[in-house]
Design a protein around this motif. Structure first.
Motif: not given
Length: 372
Positions: A87-93, A239-240, A245-246, A251-254
């Motif tokens: 999800f984060e990868a797609l939202v970022a790009t 990308l990482i 940043r997202l 959510s913050g950390n796991a």
């Protein structure tokens, strides 16, 4: 379907759930011990957003040792499950109008995530007779200037498809002609391949493309740790960093305890994985044999993961062409499955064989009765 099955159980109904994809094995003892030790040591605070140093080191070890990817902690992120990494990868790009090519049938969340970002899903159709694999020429025919991602999932959910090294090399040739296309390689089921060939993944086979590949993995399926909610991803540092940043602002950390457990999973013994894989292989063979003996049902023998995608086309007139109704019919007979249409397919259902042979035997008996 899983929620509905749980509600029926709460009402006293006897329901066997084969709808959810999680191993039925116990989490390994050394992983449980690591979680307890982290609690006893007071590791209950915030961690760095992208993961503890220990887990990022352990994840990098996993990517190198198990997937053959040249990873280091700087290009690894820890997320609350593999789903969050995707999800984060797609939202970022992905922006409005961008196109994402997704082989179909697909895992249910891939297209939803793309649409959430304003992107357009471009289905790449695959079929059982080809092992749910596609020809690189099919991929190239779908690429346009608006294409910015190709999503790969091997072994696949819901199909169990495994992409061979030759197939991935063919995909790489296409990608080299289209430098704007990134690749999201979901390898969460990598330990569960029944081909007796080493797992093949694009970033390892074609390191010249690694700068535009995100490889997603984790401990949920391999180490029976679905509830710990830990995913890991390795990719280009830019990308990482964007994903981190997202994550920092969402959510913050796991969970800190889950991270300690996951580090132990990656660092500790791995030999048991081959034993688990052979148990799944035996279950797969039994399920496929029994399903293919039921008139009107058929399934190919999946090459990986723990799912059979079952074709029920000859029966669909009975259900008005609606495989959702077919799934509800099976639920009425005490078995919860998921309609193929949930995965972009049609005229059938997905069955998870991540259950004991005794449970599977009972469920298959109910399916036989349901279609008698």
């Amino acid at each position: 379907m899983t929620d509905r099955a749980s509600a029926l159980r709460a009402e006293g109904r006897d329901i066997i759930s084969l709808s959810v994809g999680e191993p039925d094995f116990d989490t390994p003892p050394h992983v449980i011990a690591a979680a307890k030790a982290a609690l006893d040591a007071g590791e209950t605070r915030y961690t760095p957003v992208a993961g503890t140093a220990r887990l990022k080191e352990a994840a990098a070890l996993h990517f190198r040792r198990d997937l053959g990817i040249a990873a280091n902690p700087a290009n690894v992120i820890v997320t609350a499950g593999g789903k969050q990494a995707i999800f984060e990868a797609l939202v970022a790009t992905v922006s409005a109008g961008d196109e994402v090519i997704v082989p179909c049938p697909w895992w249910v969340s891939y297209p939803q995530m793309v649409r959430f970002c304003g992107g357009r899903v471009v289905p790449l159709m695959t079929h059982a007779q080809n092992g749910y694999r596609f020809d690189p020429g099919q991929l190239e025919a779908l690429i346009t200037p608006a294409t910015n991602w190709l999503m790969l999932n091997s072994p696949g959910n819901p199909t169990g498809a495994v992409f061979t090294a030759d197939m991935l090399h063919g995909i790489a040739k296409v990608l080299r002609r289209h430098p704007q296309v990134m690749v999201l390689s979901d390898d969460i089921y990598a330990p569960l391949s029944y081909t007796r060939q080493p797992h093949a993944t694009l970033a390892a086979l074609c390191p010249d493309l690694a700068y535009r590949i995100l490889t997603v993995s984790g401990v949920s399926k391999s180490h029976a740790m679905t509830g710990f909610r830990i995913g890991v991803a390795a990719g280009p540092e830019w990308l990482i960093a964007a994903m981190a940043r997202l994550q920092s602002n969402s959510s913050g950390n796991a969970a800190s305890i889950s991270q300690a457990a996951a580090a132990a999973a990656f660092e500790g013994p791995q030999e048991f994985l081959s034993d688990w894989r052979e148990v799944f292989r035996s279950r797969r063979d039994m399920v496929a044999r029994r399903i293919n003996a039921i008139p009107g049902l058929s399934t190919p023998l999946p090459d990986g993961a723990f799912y059979c995608l079952i074709d029920a086309s000859p029966m669909m007139e009975r259900f008005g062409g609606d495989d959702g109704k077919l799934a509800l019919h099976l639920l009425d007979h005490g078995v919860a499955v998921v309609a193929a249409s949930a995965f972009g397919g049609a005229d059938g259902f997905r069955l998870s064989f991540a259950a004991s042979e005794e449970v599977l035997d009972s469920a298959l008996g109910r399916i036989e009765s349901a279609f008698a």
